[in-house]
Design an enzyme around this catalytic site. Structure first.
Site, PDB file in Angstrom:
ATOM      1  N   CYS A   1       0.843  -1.193   0.000  1.00  0.00           N
ATOM      2  CA  CYS A   1       0.000   0.000   0.000  1.00  0.00           C
ATOM      3  C   CYS A   1       0.882   1.248   0.000  1.00  0.00           C
ATOM      4  O   CYS A   1       1.677   1.447   0.910  1.00  0.00           O
ATOM      5  CB  CYS A   1      -0.923   0.036   1.209  1.00  0.00           C
ATOM      6  SG  CYS A   1      -1.925   1.550   1.223  1.00  0.00           S
TER       7      CYS A   1
ATOM      8  N   THR B   1      -1.202  -0.459  -6.645  1.00  0.00           N
ATOM      9  CA  THR B   1      -1.174   0.782  -7.424  1.00  0.00           C
ATOM     10  C   THR B   1       0.247   1.322  -7.594  1.00  0.00           C
ATOM     11  O   THR B   1       1.138   1.030  -6.808  1.00  0.00           O
ATOM     12  CB  THR B   1      -2.025   1.861  -6.742  1.00  0.00           C
ATOM     13  OG1 THR B   1      -1.568   2.009  -5.400  1.00  0.00           O
ATOM     14  CG2 THR B   1      -3.489   1.480  -6.739  1.00  0.00           C
TER      15      THR B   1
ATOM     16  N   GLY C   1      -4.689  -5.001 -12.188  1.00  0.00           N
ATOM     17  CA  GLY C   1      -4.201  -3.720 -12.688  1.00  0.00           C
ATOM     18  C   GLY C   1      -4.873  -3.360 -13.994  1.00  0.00           C
ATOM     19  O   GLY C   1      -4.509  -3.889 -15.043  1.00  0.00           O
TER      20      GLY C   1
END
Lengths: 234, 301
Positions: free
Chosen positions: B129, B192, B242
């Protein structure tokens, strides 16, 4: 469908389709060409089969929205957010709007009128060129007052300076956060405030628009956008 | 009749489509929208041992073909997740559930895993994260750091353990291999990518935290490349994640080496996308003459 400029950089978008009656204070997530995320826009007027959104052009997404024309198909998520709840005990309502934040107060004014509630409307704008729905609000509210920062229309100054003239037992407000804070501080009665925030989904799954309240973390899109005065910790 | 089923770390999924952690909440809101039982599994919201509010707002920024988020692992804490959120999801969803475990120290990760693991079929360890200080990505960006947390959690994890990796690294393969050697049963690629936007009118970053995680179709080629590299280098299964937004994307990810595929950002703008992908997969498979979806896993040499 109609999409027209009703004041400086303020557009009125009328959409028709399979649309139920939408609650005052609820919002719509509009899919906009070329933008990844939808744009959350509050409901200004709703009848079954039709919804009117009044939006301000602030960036690429809303600029793109102005290009919508008749017969374009717009993909929207409807019935988002909680909306305003009108308490049965209130007989005299005060609506306080700031800028584009006055838009969701129109459907609320319609519902208050149906219930026979005496309604006073105060709106604040930067200047006269941004004022929209003046006639509409005047037709449906018992009293209307305007304030502009530059004095080009109505009282010169802030909406809070008009509060002493008003008679009300409950208030509803929507507008920029500094205005909402000032209104909350100046008004002793209970009331409800509609907030805005940059949103991811608009239906409560991404935690993008969270707000810490007196009752813990809330999502503006799903638990709001309307909150009772006592829930908000500024 | 085409066969959509896949086997992920010994757990049979009726199809490979899994909403990604953080884009589906704990399923309750989505269960109001459609019957979740069409999904292969659900990876629930990232969970920490203690409850977290997350970062200040704005937490979301629009990007070309994607978005930035800096939510910061907002969640009600492991106890509430294990005792309320997951049991509540079970009422609506009768397929395997993936718990997503995050932490800020090895003890923290272990405590969270011990609380959540027995309630789920698979544990996904989030060491990637980008939106929390010292959490997740601090472990996920070096092979030694990744191995240390996998070892620590492996000891207390009674379920298959898949590790979600960060793309914000120089050599993804070395980190993936370190996780495999430390006992991981699978890998999810990718979390991400660290990004940033500026509001040029206000001369300020759009996000209150300045930087956030970039996701959406724009990162699909990066995710696909990492799935390909890692699946070739490791023996354990890889979950591709993704920018996946269509049945074709799912098949592309699987050809690159993914055993299952997570769908993230697209849920935010099209709440029906996971259901639509599951519904579209058979016709796309027919078109491509694929009878058994698991046969295409990693067919690209």
């Amino acid at each position: 469908m109609r999409n027209e400029e009703v004041a400086s950089k303020i557009f009125r978008l009328e959409l028709a389709g399979e649309i139920p009656q939408l609650a005052a204070g609820s919002f719509v997530e509009v899919s906009v060409g070329g933008m990844y995320l939808r744009r959350p826009i509050s409901v200004c007027e709703s009848v079954p089969g039709k919804v009117t959104l009044v939006y301000k052009v602030v960036g690429k997404g809303t600029t793109q929205m102005t290009k919508l024309v008749r017969n374009d198909v717009v993909n929207c998520l409807l019935q988002l957010g909680n909306g305003f709840q009108i308490p049965e005990s209130s007989r005299k309502a005060l609506l306080v709007g700031g800028g584009i934040g006055t838009a969701p107060l129109y459907q609320l004014a319609v519902e208050l009128r149906k219930k026979g509630v005496f309604t006073t409307f105060i709106a604040g704008f930067a200047n006269q060129s941004e004022i929209f729905y003046q006639k509409e609000f005047e037709n449906i509210c018992d009293k209307t007052y305007y304030a502009t920062m530059d004095g080009s229309f109505g009282h010169q100054g802030l909406v809070t300076e008009l509060l002493p003239e008003c008679d009300y037992d409950y208030f509803y407000a929507c507008g920029p956060t500094p205005m909402l804070k000032a209104v909350t501080a100046a008004i002793a009665t209970d009331g409800q405030l509609s907030l805005e925030e940059r949103m991811g989904c608009g239906f409560g799954i991404c935690m993008g628009c969270s707000l810490m309240t007196a009752h813990g973390a809330k999502r503006i899109c799903k638990d709001g956008p309307v909150f009772r005065k006592e829930e908000l910790v500024w | 009749m085409v066969d959509l089923s896949v086997n992920l770390c010994g757990v049979t999924l009726q199809n490979p489509v899994i909403p990604a952690s953080g884009t589906f909440g704990f399923g309750a809101e989505m269960a109001e929208i459609y019957d979740l039982n069409v999904l292969g599994s659900i990876s629930v919201k990232g969970t920490t041992f203690e409850p977290r509010f997350g970062n200040p707002t704005p937490r979301i920024a629009e990007c070309p073909d994607g978005l930035l988020n800096s939510v910061g692992l907002q969640n009600p804490g492991a106890k509430v997740v294990a005792e309320e959120e997951i049991p509540n999801l079970r009422k609506h969803f009768h397929q395997p559930i993936i718990g997503n475990v995050c932490g800020f120290s090895l003890d923290d990760y272990r405590a969270c895993c011990e609380t959540v693991a027995t309630e789920v079929e698979i544990v996904e360890l989030n060491i990637s994260c980008p939106n929390v200080h010292n959490g997740g990505m601090a472990f996920g960006t070096t092979p030694d750091g990744a191995a240390s947390v996998v070892k620590a959690v492996r000891e207390v994890c009674p379920r298959p353990l898949i590790v979600k990796l960060s793309p914000n690294v120089g050599d993804i393969v070395s980190i993936a291999k370190a996780c495999e050697e430390a006992g991981a049963d699978g890998l999810t690629l990718i979390n991400t990518m660290l990004g940033m936007r500026i509001d040029i009118r206000r001369r300020k970053p759009v996000l209150a935290r300045k930087m956030g995680g970039f996701s959406g179709p724009a990162i699909f080629p990066v995710a696909l490349r990492m799935v390909y590299q890692v699946s070739k280098a490791c023996r354990i299964p890889v979950v591709g994640c993704g920018g996946v937004a269509s049945a074709e994307d799912v098949i592309e990810m699987m050809m690159a080496g993914a055993t299952a595929v997570q769908v993230g950002s697209e849920n935010l703008r099209n709440p029906f996308v996971c259901k639509q992908i599951v519904e579209n997969l058979p016709s796309v498979m027919n078109e491509l003459k694929i009878n058994k979806l698991s046969e295409i896993i990693g067919i690209i040499e």
